[in-house]
Enzyme design. Structure first.
Site, PDB file in Angstrom:
ATOM      1  N   TYR A 133       0.850  -1.198   0.000  1.00 39.12           N
ATOM      2  CA  TYR A 133       0.000   0.000   0.000  1.00 39.12           C
ATOM      3  C   TYR A 133       0.881   1.243   0.000  1.00 39.12           C
ATOM      4  O   TYR A 133       1.605   1.495   0.960  1.00 39.12           O
ATOM      5  CB  TYR A 133      -0.921  -0.049   1.224  1.00 39.12           C
ATOM      6  CG  TYR A 133      -1.843   1.124   1.441  1.00 39.12           C
ATOM      7  CD1 TYR A 133      -2.093   2.082   0.467  1.00 39.12           C
ATOM      8  CD2 TYR A 133      -2.506   1.261   2.664  1.00 39.12           C
ATOM      9  CE1 TYR A 133      -2.955   3.139   0.692  1.00 39.12           C
ATOM     10  CE2 TYR A 133      -3.369   2.317   2.902  1.00 39.12           C
ATOM     11  CZ  TYR A 133      -3.590   3.249   1.915  1.00 39.12           C
ATOM     12  OH  TYR A 133      -4.442   4.300   2.152  1.00 39.12           O
ATOM     13  N   LYS A 161      -1.794  -1.487  -3.605  1.00 38.95           N
ATOM     14  CA  LYS A 161      -2.757  -0.387  -3.625  1.00 38.95           C
ATOM     15  C   LYS A 161      -1.956   0.886  -3.868  1.00 38.95           C
ATOM     16  O   LYS A 161      -1.137   1.281  -3.042  1.00 38.95           O
ATOM     17  CB  LYS A 161      -3.525  -0.307  -2.306  1.00 38.95           C
ATOM     18  CG  LYS A 161      -4.478   0.894  -2.218  1.00 38.95           C
ATOM     19  CD  LYS A 161      -5.142   0.968  -0.846  1.00 38.95           C
ATOM     20  CE  LYS A 161      -6.008   2.218  -0.726  1.00 38.95           C
ATOM     21  NZ  LYS A 161      -6.638   2.334   0.625  1.00 38.95           N
TER      22      LYS A 161
END
EC number: 4.3.3.7
Length: 294
Positions: A133, A161
């Site tokens: 992420y 992400k």
């Protein structure tokens, strides 16, 4: 694999600051009914930074129990100390999550070498799939595509992400990481384009309050129906900026409460509830998106 419209779920709390598990169960049921493809429990929007490890794990575990196999649950396992991230990861490994989402270590600004060592250690502590992420606007460290590419060979690191909003990274990540590596948008404002460029899903803040519309946008973009994707986005895109009038998750938690989906809008310090000056702005955007407010 997890694709499509994924909600970064808020963590509901009672007025005394304890977790409101009754409202949490209601939120899970709401998203199942609305067709959301997966839930992230205790990520940034779920106030992971202010939930101690034991409570953090308990909230994810209860979310899994409430879901009862009907929707995949992704557990947040990020921390700015690798040892703490490993502790969270081990604690989440036996609660039934489909995957984990680990934000880059924040504040201490690791180098690319440090990021690789961090994620390698976390991945080695579990067999559960891991999603990287990158959100430099909150962490002060930017994990570049070339750094991500060096982690692709670790068998249980399955995707990233990417929340910079830089659409050029979709192609760069795909070229460097291969077709099987999952790419998730973490920026609602550019999510439609991200999917159209080859992304696999969106982990969304706005999805908390417009799940059906957000899924329609994602499904259309993933299927290549540009017109339908644009139409679905048009009805909700005002929210993509208004929900960040103050730091996430302040506005979205207030909005979820105004919809009657949670018992109150309590948020943990150092975050505070939405400033009065922004109430009208958010209510107007919700009205324009045809969200019923109670």
């Amino acid at each position: 694999m997890i694709y499509g419209s994924i909600v970064a779920l808020v963590t509901p709390m009672n007025s005394d600051g304890t977790v409101d598990y009754k409202s949490l169960e209601s939120l899970v049921e709401y998203h199942i009914a609305q067709g959301t493809d997966a839930i992230v429990a205790v990520g940034t929007t779920g106030e992971s930074a202010t939930l101690p490890a034991k409570e953090h794990i308990a909230v994810v575990e209860q979310t899994v129990k409430f879901a009862a196999g009907r929707i995949p649950i992704i557990g947040g396992n990020g921390a700015n100390a690798t040892a703490e991230a490993v502790e969270l990861t081990k604690g989440l490994s036996n609660v039934g999550v489909a995957a984990m989402l680990g934000v880059t270590p924040y504040y201490n600004k690791p180098t690319p070498k440090g990021l690789i060592a961090h994620y390698t250690a976390v991945a080695a502590s579990t067999d559960v799939p891991q999603i990287l992420y990158n959100v430099p606007g909150r962490t002060a460290v930017d994990m570049r595509p070339e750094t991500v590419a060096q982690l692709v060979g670790i068998k249980n690191i399955i995707g990233v992400k990417e929340a910079t909003g830089d659409l050029s990274r979709v192609k760069e990540l795909r070229n460097l990481c291969g077709d099987d590596f999952l790419l998730y948008s973490g920026d609602d404002a550019t999510a439609r384009e991200f999917l159209s460029l080859g992304g696999n899903g969106v982990i969304s803040v706005a999805n908390n309050i417009v799940p059906k519309q957000f899924k329609a946008m994602c499904d259309a973009a993933l299927s290549g129906d540009v017109s339908a994707a644009l139409s679905a986005e048009e009805s909700i895109k005002e929210l993509f900026s208004v929900l960040f009038c103050e730091a996430n998750p302040i506005p979205v938690k207030w909005a979820v409460h105004r919809m009657g989906l949670i018992s109150n809008g309590t948020i943990r310090l150092p975050l505070t509830e939405l400033s009065t000056e922004f109430h009208g702005l958010l209510l107007e955007a919700m009205k324009n998106a045809r969200i019923e407010v109670k």
